[in-house]
Design an enzyme around this catalytic site. Structure first.
Site, PDB file in Angstrom:
ATOM      1  CG  ASP A  11     -47.734  34.298 -24.187  1.00  0.00           C
ATOM      2  OD1 ASP A  11     -48.131  35.442 -23.895  1.00  0.00           O
ATOM      3  OD2 ASP A  11     -46.555  33.959 -24.127  1.00  0.00           O
ATOM      4  NE  ARG A  16     -44.758  28.731 -20.954  1.00  0.00           N
ATOM      5  CZ  ARG A  16     -45.267  29.874 -21.354  1.00  0.00           C
ATOM      6  NH1 ARG A  16     -45.359  30.150 -22.636  1.00  0.00           N
ATOM      7  NH2 ARG A  16     -45.682  30.764 -20.477  1.00  0.00           N
ATOM      8  N   GLY A  54     -37.490  31.174 -22.097  1.00  0.00           N
ATOM      9  CA  GLY A  54     -37.802  31.156 -20.663  1.00  0.00           C
ATOM     10  C   GLY A  54     -38.726  32.300 -20.318  1.00  0.00           C
ATOM     11  CG  ASP A  66     -42.389  30.285 -26.877  1.00  0.00           C
ATOM     12  OD1 ASP A  66     -42.102  30.195 -28.082  1.00  0.00           O
ATOM     13  OD2 ASP A  66     -42.757  31.340 -26.342  1.00  0.00           O
ATOM     14  CG  ASP A 103     -39.229  46.474 -19.851  1.00  0.00           C
ATOM     15  OD1 ASP A 103     -39.791  45.363 -19.991  1.00  0.00           O
ATOM     16  OD2 ASP A 103     -39.712  47.523 -20.323  1.00  0.00           O
ATOM     17  NE  ARG A 114     -43.909  39.728 -21.154  1.00  0.00           N
ATOM     18  CZ  ARG A 114     -44.470  40.586 -21.939  1.00  0.00           C
ATOM     19  NH1 ARG A 114     -44.697  41.788 -21.527  1.00  0.00           N
ATOM     20  NH2 ARG A 114     -44.821  40.218 -23.145  1.00  0.00           N
ATOM     21  NE  ARG A 162     -50.106  32.985 -18.359  1.00  0.00           N
ATOM     22  CZ  ARG A 162     -49.247  33.275 -19.344  1.00  0.00           C
ATOM     23  NH1 ARG A 162     -49.662  33.865 -20.435  1.00  0.00           N
ATOM     24  NH2 ARG A 162     -47.979  32.989 -19.229  1.00  0.00           N
TER      25      ARG A 162
END
Ligand code: AMP
Ligand code: MG
Length: 483
Positions: free
Chosen positions: A262, A183, A90, A252, A125, A93, A176
């Site tokens: 990505d 995906r 998933g 993914d 994080d 971030r 982005r």
């Protein structure tokens, strides 16, 4: 042109069932500031930024203020990472702020990377570091201008927030833009959980939004599978022809619309090496340059398995065949173009392979070799990096091939220079822009490089230095996949 507060949104993904996303707001930086904004993507969404307060703009572009019309969600997906299925990925971030629509009806996802933790963060994080946002920003723009389908970048917003990676770095957020963030992995979680209804919903959603020609066709799922396979094959052929190595081809990271998506530890081929694998944690070279076509095929297999409630075995075999064909055709035609041949003939495949073997053996720079190759003339002596090292055997063979089709020196040079870039995003070029930004707070090099790479095929005498082989310090820079 509209102010950022006046954009139009149509948040279609948010209409899907709850299991498709997690509703979450960005976790803003305390003092966000604008590092760069891409005029081309600003134009794409008809955004008026002139006269808009820069601090406020940075707040909108980093989620401190929510752009009116946005409805943020983190997207659910899973996937095969380095060959192993991971049910917990998933967007850990990144947050889909919303889908903005321009006056021509084009819809673009605004996807904020580094926006803080989401339900999918798995204890990380939720941040992105400035270094990695610059790498994504520059590379996606470079790819676009090489003619390789890709997500693109709207902006980078910086902060003074400390982020721990191998060293302490500072956090940044990137927006982005893409026509879809679905995906292969978006389907896999539903497949492994046996949620066939969701697979159908998502597939219909993709058709409606990105493949509208198929909406009312019989066999629309098969058509979609064929088209996904074709686009993926075409994409990978382009990667190979330009030496782009993605670095992390997990399922993914495979886009349903055939975009490059990505950007992590990617790299462009410089000194030619078939085993080139820019990601230094990829110990076995699973995602090396030479493996990209077979990995894409493997990924498509996994994808079609996830769609098996909508496809027959024959459909799947047919679609996989489409991939093979699209890849082979595009690869050979692109490579033929790189050598300046008018068309592909028997024997060219062997010639291409032999040449690449020589490039590897003599450690020759891939982009420079092809750019220089256009200087060959049929009747005069010429030096290219390869001829210097191998003597004239190879050159004689090349010239014989050119003579066989009555190649014209001038025309060939012109056509070759349209497909062999003079400027690519060499690792050291990105590293210099990063160094200036991170160490000196100077962001001008990011803009210089973005502009340079808008015209990769043009001679740019003022930018000659960027066409050089990497300086010694930059040879073999290892790229971390931490970002
Ligand atoms: P990637 O390697 O970028 O494809 O990321 C794989 C997964 O890890 C995605 O869900 C990312 O959102 C997530 N991820 C990567 N870095 C972080 C981070 N710093 N915090 C939370 N999630 C992350
Ligand atoms: Mg990813």
């Amino acid at each position: 042109m509209k102010k950022i507060t006046e954009l139009t949104f149509n948040n279609t993904y948010r209409q899907l069932p709850d299991e498709f996303y997690h509703i979450v707001n960005p976790k803003p930086f305390e003092n966000p500031f604008l590092i760069c904004i891409n005029p081309e993507m600003v134009a794409e969404i008809e955004l008026e930024i002139l006269g808009f307060n820069e601090i406020e703009l940075a707040q909108y572009l980093s989620g401190k203020k929510l752009i009116p019309g946005c409805d943020p969600i983190a997207l659910y997906y899973t996937g095969h990472q380095f060959g192993i299925y991971n049910p917990h990925i998933g967007d850990g971030r990144a947050i889909l702020l919303g889908e903005v629509v321009n006056s021509g009806g084009d819809k673009w996802d605004l996807h904020l990377k580094g926006a803080g933790t989401t339900n999918y963060s798995r204890g990380f994080d939720g941040r992105a570091v400035l270094r990695s946002t610059i790498r994504e920003y520059l590379c996606s723009e470079a790819m676009h201008h090489l003619g390789i389908p890709t997500t693109r970048a709207l902006s980078i917003v910086g902060s003074d927030e400390k982020v721990e990676r191998e060293t302490t770095e500072t956090g940044a957020m990137l927006i982005r833009m893409a026509k879809s963030h679905v995906r292969f992995g978006s389907f896999e979680g539903f497949y492994f959980r046996g949620l066939e209804e969701n697979i159908k919903i998502l597939t219909d959603y993709v058709i409606e939004n990105n493949y509208p020609d198929f909406i009312n066709k019989d066999g629309k799922y098969k058509l979609l599978a064929n088209e996904t396979a074709k686009r993926t094959g075409t994409l990978i052929a382009k990667w190979q022809a330009f030496g782009f190595t993605h670095g992390v081809m997990n399922t993914d990271n495979m886009s349903i619309i055939g975009d490059t998506i990505d950007y992590g530890p990617y790299g462009f081929m410089e000194t030619f090496k078939n085993d080139y694998a820019p990601n230094h944690s990829d110990h076995f070279g699973r995602y090396s340059y030479k493996n990209q076509p077979s990995i894409a095929f493997w990924n498509l297999n996994k994808h079609f398995q996830a769609l098996s409630c909508l496809l027959t075995n024959e459909d799947i075999q047919e679609a996989l065949g489409e991939f093979r064909e699209a890849y082979a055709e595009n690869y050979l035609s692109l490579m033929t173009g790189k050598f300046g041949f008018k068309s592909f003939v028997d024997g060219d495949k062997k010639f291409i392979d032999d040449t690449l073997e020589l490039l590897e053996e003599y450690e020759i720079d891939f982009p420079i070799f092809f750019r220089e190759l256009s200087n060959v003339t049929l009747d005069a002596d010429v030096n290219t990096s390869l001829v210097n090292k191998t003597g004239t055997d190879w050159l004689d063979r090349y010239k014989a091939r050119l003579r066989s089709e009555n190649s014209d020196d001038l025309k060939r040079k012109e056509s070759m220079n349209l497909v062999n870039p003079k400027y690519i995003l060499r690792t050291y070029i990105a590293e210099q822009a990063i160094h200036e930004a991170v160490e000196n707070g100077n962001y001008s090099e990011i803009e210089n490089v973005r502009k340079l790479l808008m015209r990769p095929f043009d001679e740019q005498p003022e930018n000659e230095k960027y066409a050089n082989e990497p300086p010694k310090w930059a040879k073999g820079i290892a790229l971390s996949c931490s970002s």
